[in-house]
Motif scaffolding. Structure first.
Motif, PDB file in Angstrom:
ATOM      1  N   TYR A  37      -7.380  12.371 -14.937  1.00  0.00           N
ATOM      2  CA  TYR A  37      -6.545  11.605 -15.649  1.00  0.00           C
ATOM      3  C   TYR A  37      -5.438  10.748 -14.750  1.00  0.00           C
ATOM      4  O   TYR A  37      -5.738  11.157 -13.626  1.00  0.00           O
ATOM      5  CB  TYR A  37      -5.401  12.267 -16.484  1.00  0.00           C
ATOM      6  CG  TYR A  37      -6.244  12.896 -17.771  1.00  0.00           C
ATOM      7  CD1 TYR A  37      -6.786  14.585 -17.567  1.00  0.00           C
ATOM      8  CD2 TYR A  37      -6.582  12.419 -18.507  1.00  0.00           C
ATOM      9  CE1 TYR A  37      -7.215  15.221 -18.402  1.00  0.00           C
ATOM     10  CE2 TYR A  37      -7.313  13.275 -19.705  1.00  0.00           C
ATOM     11  CZ  TYR A  37      -7.514  14.538 -19.632  1.00  0.00           C
ATOM     12  OH  TYR A  37      -8.243  15.251 -20.837  1.00  0.00           O
ATOM     13  N   PRO A  38      -4.993   9.426 -15.123  1.00  0.00           N
ATOM     14  CA  PRO A  38      -4.384   8.694 -14.165  1.00  0.00           C
ATOM     15  C   PRO A  38      -3.198   9.486 -13.383  1.00  0.00           C
ATOM     16  O   PRO A  38      -2.414  10.137 -13.871  1.00  0.00           O
ATOM     17  CB  PRO A  38      -3.658   7.775 -15.124  1.00  0.00           C
ATOM     18  CG  PRO A  38      -4.501   7.725 -16.281  1.00  0.00           C
ATOM     19  CD  PRO A  38      -5.126   9.317 -16.486  1.00  0.00           C
ATOM     20  N   ASN A  39      -3.145   9.177 -12.011  1.00  0.00           N
ATOM     21  CA  ASN A  39      -2.400   9.943 -11.233  1.00  0.00           C
ATOM     22  C   ASN A  39      -2.263  11.396 -11.151  1.00  0.00           C
ATOM     23  O   ASN A  39      -1.403  11.990 -10.660  1.00  0.00           O
ATOM     24  CB  ASN A  39      -1.102   9.202 -11.514  1.00  0.00           C
ATOM     25  CG  ASN A  39      -0.567   7.806 -11.311  1.00  0.00           C
ATOM     26  OD1 ASN A  39      -1.343   7.363 -10.196  1.00  0.00           O
ATOM     27  ND2 ASN A  39      -0.064   7.268 -12.122  1.00  0.00           N
ATOM     28  N   ARG A  40      -3.670  11.928 -11.415  1.00  0.00           N
ATOM     29  CA  ARG A  40      -3.773  13.326 -11.283  1.00  0.00           C
ATOM     30  C   ARG A  40      -4.994  13.744 -10.612  1.00  0.00           C
ATOM     31  O   ARG A  40      -5.859  12.617 -10.669  1.00  0.00           O
ATOM     32  CB  ARG A  40      -3.690  13.714 -12.794  1.00  0.00           C
ATOM     33  CG  ARG A  40      -2.319  13.666 -13.401  1.00  0.00           C
ATOM     34  CD  ARG A  40      -2.201  14.367 -14.697  1.00  0.00           C
ATOM     35  NE  ARG A  40      -2.549  15.613 -14.862  1.00  0.00           N
ATOM     36  CZ  ARG A  40      -2.550  16.288 -16.066  1.00  0.00           C
ATOM     37  NH1 ARG A  40      -2.297  15.792 -17.136  1.00  0.00           N
ATOM     38  NH2 ARG A  40      -2.655  17.690 -15.931  1.00  0.00           N
ATOM     39  N   GLY A  41      -5.150  15.087 -10.125  1.00  0.00           N
ATOM     40  CA  GLY A  41      -6.259  15.462  -9.297  1.00  0.00           C
ATOM     41  C   GLY A  41      -7.377  15.707 -10.488  1.00  0.00           C
ATOM     42  O   GLY A  41      -7.270  15.391 -11.808  1.00  0.00           O
ATOM     43  N   LEU A  42      -8.535  16.119  -9.900  1.00  0.00           N
ATOM     44  CA  LEU A  42      -9.871  16.273 -10.940  1.00  0.00           C
ATOM     45  C   LEU A  42      -9.625  17.623 -11.603  1.00  0.00           C
ATOM     46  O   LEU A  42      -8.972  18.635 -10.833  1.00  0.00           O
ATOM     47  CB  LEU A  42     -10.950  16.035  -9.950  1.00  0.00           C
ATOM     48  CG  LEU A  42     -11.684  15.031  -9.737  1.00  0.00           C
ATOM     49  CD1 LEU A  42     -10.713  14.244  -9.029  1.00  0.00           C
ATOM     50  CD2 LEU A  42     -13.038  15.151  -9.343  1.00  0.00           C
ATOM     51  N   GLN A  43     -10.040  17.658 -12.806  1.00  0.00           N
ATOM     52  CA  GLN A  43      -9.750  18.850 -13.472  1.00  0.00           C
ATOM     53  C   GLN A  43     -11.424  19.462 -13.806  1.00  0.00           C
ATOM     54  O   GLN A  43     -11.828  18.696 -14.470  1.00  0.00           O
ATOM     55  CB  GLN A  43      -9.068  18.700 -14.936  1.00  0.00           C
ATOM     56  CG  GLN A  43      -7.495  18.694 -14.399  1.00  0.00           C
ATOM     57  CD  GLN A  43      -6.905  18.389 -15.941  1.00  0.00           C
ATOM     58  OE1 GLN A  43      -7.129  19.066 -16.922  1.00  0.00           O
ATOM     59  NE2 GLN A  43      -5.770  17.548 -15.714  1.00  0.00           N
ATOM     60  N   PHE A  44     -11.600  20.699 -13.685  1.00  0.00           N
ATOM     61  CA  PHE A  44     -12.964  21.141 -13.812  1.00  0.00           C
ATOM     62  C   PHE A  44     -12.899  21.426 -15.356  1.00  0.00           C
ATOM     63  O   PHE A  44     -11.979  21.741 -16.363  1.00  0.00           O
ATOM     64  CB  PHE A  44     -12.891  22.714 -13.400  1.00  0.00           C
ATOM     65  CG  PHE A  44     -14.126  23.343 -13.775  1.00  0.00           C
ATOM     66  CD1 PHE A  44     -13.860  24.434 -14.674  1.00  0.00           C
ATOM     67  CD2 PHE A  44     -15.218  23.410 -13.369  1.00  0.00           C
ATOM     68  CE1 PHE A  44     -14.983  25.226 -15.173  1.00  0.00           C
ATOM     69  CE2 PHE A  44     -16.367  23.927 -13.461  1.00  0.00           C
ATOM     70  CZ  PHE A  44     -16.267  24.979 -14.366  1.00  0.00           C
ATOM     71  N   LEU A  45     -13.976  20.993 -15.840  1.00  0.00           N
ATOM     72  CA  LEU A  45     -14.515  20.940 -17.428  1.00  0.00           C
ATOM     73  C   LEU A  45     -15.447  21.926 -17.912  1.00  0.00           C
ATOM     74  O   LEU A  45     -15.161  22.765 -18.590  1.00  0.00           O
ATOM     75  CB  LEU A  45     -15.027  19.772 -17.708  1.00  0.00           C
ATOM     76  CG  LEU A  45     -14.093  18.465 -18.216  1.00  0.00           C
ATOM     77  CD1 LEU A  45     -14.897  17.319 -18.911  1.00  0.00           C
ATOM     78  CD2 LEU A  45     -13.151  19.017 -19.503  1.00  0.00           C
ATOM     79  N   LEU A  46     -16.567  21.966 -16.814  1.00  0.00           N
ATOM     80  CA  LEU A  46     -17.674  22.921 -17.214  1.00  0.00           C
ATOM     81  C   LEU A  46     -18.659  22.780 -15.917  1.00  0.00           C
ATOM     82  O   LEU A  46     -18.896  21.932 -15.262  1.00  0.00           O
ATOM     83  CB  LEU A  46     -18.249  22.851 -18.514  1.00  0.00           C
ATOM     84  CG  LEU A  46     -18.948  21.266 -18.947  1.00  0.00           C
ATOM     85  CD1 LEU A  46     -20.207  21.028 -18.275  1.00  0.00           C
ATOM     86  CD2 LEU A  46     -19.166  20.906 -20.283  1.00  0.00           C
ATOM     87  N   LYS A  47     -19.371  23.782 -16.170  1.00  0.00           N
ATOM     88  CA  LYS A  47     -20.605  23.944 -15.069  1.00  0.00           C
ATOM     89  C   LYS A  47     -21.956  24.650 -15.755  1.00  0.00           C
ATOM     90  O   LYS A  47     -21.873  25.379 -16.698  1.00  0.00           O
ATOM     91  CB  LYS A  47     -20.011  24.724 -13.783  1.00  0.00           C
ATOM     92  CG  LYS A  47     -19.840  26.526 -14.364  1.00  0.00           C
ATOM     93  CD  LYS A  47     -19.237  27.073 -13.052  1.00  0.00           C
ATOM     94  CE  LYS A  47     -19.144  28.814 -13.467  1.00  0.00           C
ATOM     95  NZ  LYS A  47     -18.282  29.195 -12.586  1.00  0.00           N
ATOM     96  N   TYR A  48     -23.100  24.180 -15.021  1.00  0.00           N
ATOM     97  CA  TYR A  48     -24.128  25.013 -15.219  1.00  0.00           C
ATOM     98  C   TYR A  48     -24.749  25.455 -13.863  1.00  0.00           C
ATOM     99  O   TYR A  48     -24.830  24.842 -13.069  1.00  0.00           O
ATOM    100  CB  TYR A  48     -25.395  23.904 -15.700  1.00  0.00           C
ATOM    101  CG  TYR A  48     -26.636  24.462 -15.933  1.00  0.00           C
ATOM    102  CD1 TYR A  48     -27.596  24.480 -14.659  1.00  0.00           C
ATOM    103  CD2 TYR A  48     -26.797  25.357 -16.839  1.00  0.00           C
ATOM    104  CE1 TYR A  48     -28.778  25.016 -14.818  1.00  0.00           C
ATOM    105  CE2 TYR A  48     -28.122  25.925 -17.159  1.00  0.00           C
ATOM    106  CZ  TYR A  48     -29.408  25.663 -15.896  1.00  0.00           C
ATOM    107  OH  TYR A  48     -30.574  26.503 -15.754  1.00  0.00           O
ATOM    108  N   ILE A  49     -25.078  26.908 -14.034  1.00  0.00           N
ATOM    109  CA  ILE A  49     -25.617  27.653 -12.771  1.00  0.00           C
ATOM    110  C   ILE A  49     -26.862  28.207 -13.218  1.00  0.00           C
ATOM    111  O   ILE A  49     -27.894  28.066 -12.333  1.00  0.00           O
ATOM    112  CB  ILE A  49     -24.422  28.816 -12.294  1.00  0.00           C
ATOM    113  CG1 ILE A  49     -23.122  28.371 -12.181  1.00  0.00           C
ATOM    114  CG2 ILE A  49     -24.931  29.581 -11.177  1.00  0.00           C
ATOM    115  CD1 ILE A  49     -23.128  27.271 -10.932  1.00  0.00           C
ATOM    116  N   THR A  50     -26.880  28.879 -14.305  1.00  0.00           N
ATOM    117  CA  THR A  50     -28.318  29.500 -14.747  1.00  0.00           C
ATOM    118  C   THR A  50     -28.109  29.670 -16.003  1.00  0.00           C
ATOM    119  O   THR A  50     -27.054  29.676 -16.620  1.00  0.00           O
ATOM    120  CB  THR A  50     -28.700  30.382 -13.998  1.00  0.00           C
ATOM    121  OG1 THR A  50     -30.175  30.975 -14.155  1.00  0.00           O
ATOM    122  CG2 THR A  50     -27.696  31.645 -14.027  1.00  0.00           C
TER     123      THR A  50
END
Lengths: 117, 114
Positions: B39-52
């Motif tokens: 989001y503007p002027n903010r760091g990255l936020q984790f949404l989801l991941k695929y590992i296996t």
């Protein structure tokens, strides 16, 4: 839990000056990363620490950039001397110890926006 | 070498419609795949991941992503877009042999139109 803290949030300097950025990771996170995000691009890793040792600094321009993580907690990234092309957002991230399943998620701070004039 | 491609710089979708943000990847071995939102002027936020495991991964804020090994894709989806979903979305990849370093795409700006 508190997130990754960074300061300052904004910095404007002239070329050839020096600048330093500070990062405090999430408590208990052994791995710390510094990324450079140029406008319109994705973040690019500059350096990765595990505790107070460097794991990867292959993309760090070592003639002008330096970083340290004394005592394995806080970290400082320095640029000296700065160039116009260093204008970017510098992001700090942390994760649990790399290598375990919980370590894959990196948590990012708000970043420091650097403008070099 | 690892790389990620996000073929669309900009995606516009009407509020309430389904959204898809595309990502393709290239790694030498099995991939670990991630989506982050900024989001503007903010760091990255984790949404989801695929590992296996299951190819359909569910994440935060109603987002999900489908891993397709044959097409080397990991598209982000949401059944019904909200105006508040408007942001910059980054796909990232690392390989299992890496030092947990992430390689990010160039980002896709999602705009949800009221």
């Amino acid at each position: 839990e508190a997130g990754v803290a960074q300061s300052p949030r904004y910095k404007i300097i002239e070329k050839r000056q020096s600048v330093a950025f500070w990062c405090n990771p999430i408590s208990g996170h052994a791995t710390l990363y510094w990324y450079q995000q140029i406008l319109g691009q994705g973040p690019k890793l500059l350096i990765q620490f595990q505790n107070n040792g460097v794991v990867d600094d292959s993309q760090l321009p070592k003639d002008r950039f330096s970083a340290e993580r004394l005592k394995g907690v806080d970290s400082t990234l320095k640029i000296q001397p700065a160039k116009l092309e260093d204008s970017a957002v510098y992001l700090c991230a942390s994760s649990l110890l790399a290598g375990g399943p919980g370590s894959y998620e990196q948590y990012f701070g708000p970043g420091t926006r650097l403008t070099v004039t | 070498a690892q790389s990620v491609a996000q073929p669309e710089d900009q995606v516009n979708v009407a509020e309430g419609n389904p959204l898809t943000v595309k990502c393709t990847y290239s790694v030498s071995g099995n991939p670990y795949l991630f989506w982050y939102v900024q989001y503007p002027n903010r760091g990255l936020q984790f949404l989801l991941k695929y590992i296996t495991g299951d190819n359909l991964v569910k994440g935060s804020y109603g987002f999900e992503a489908e891993f397709n090994k044959s097409q080397t894709s990991f598209h982000l989806k949401k059944p019904s877009a909200l105006v508040s979903d408007s942001a910059l979305y980054f796909c990232a990849v690392r390989d299992q042999a890496g030092a947990n370093n992430l390689f990010f795409g160039t980002g896709t700006r999602l705009t949800v139109i009221p």
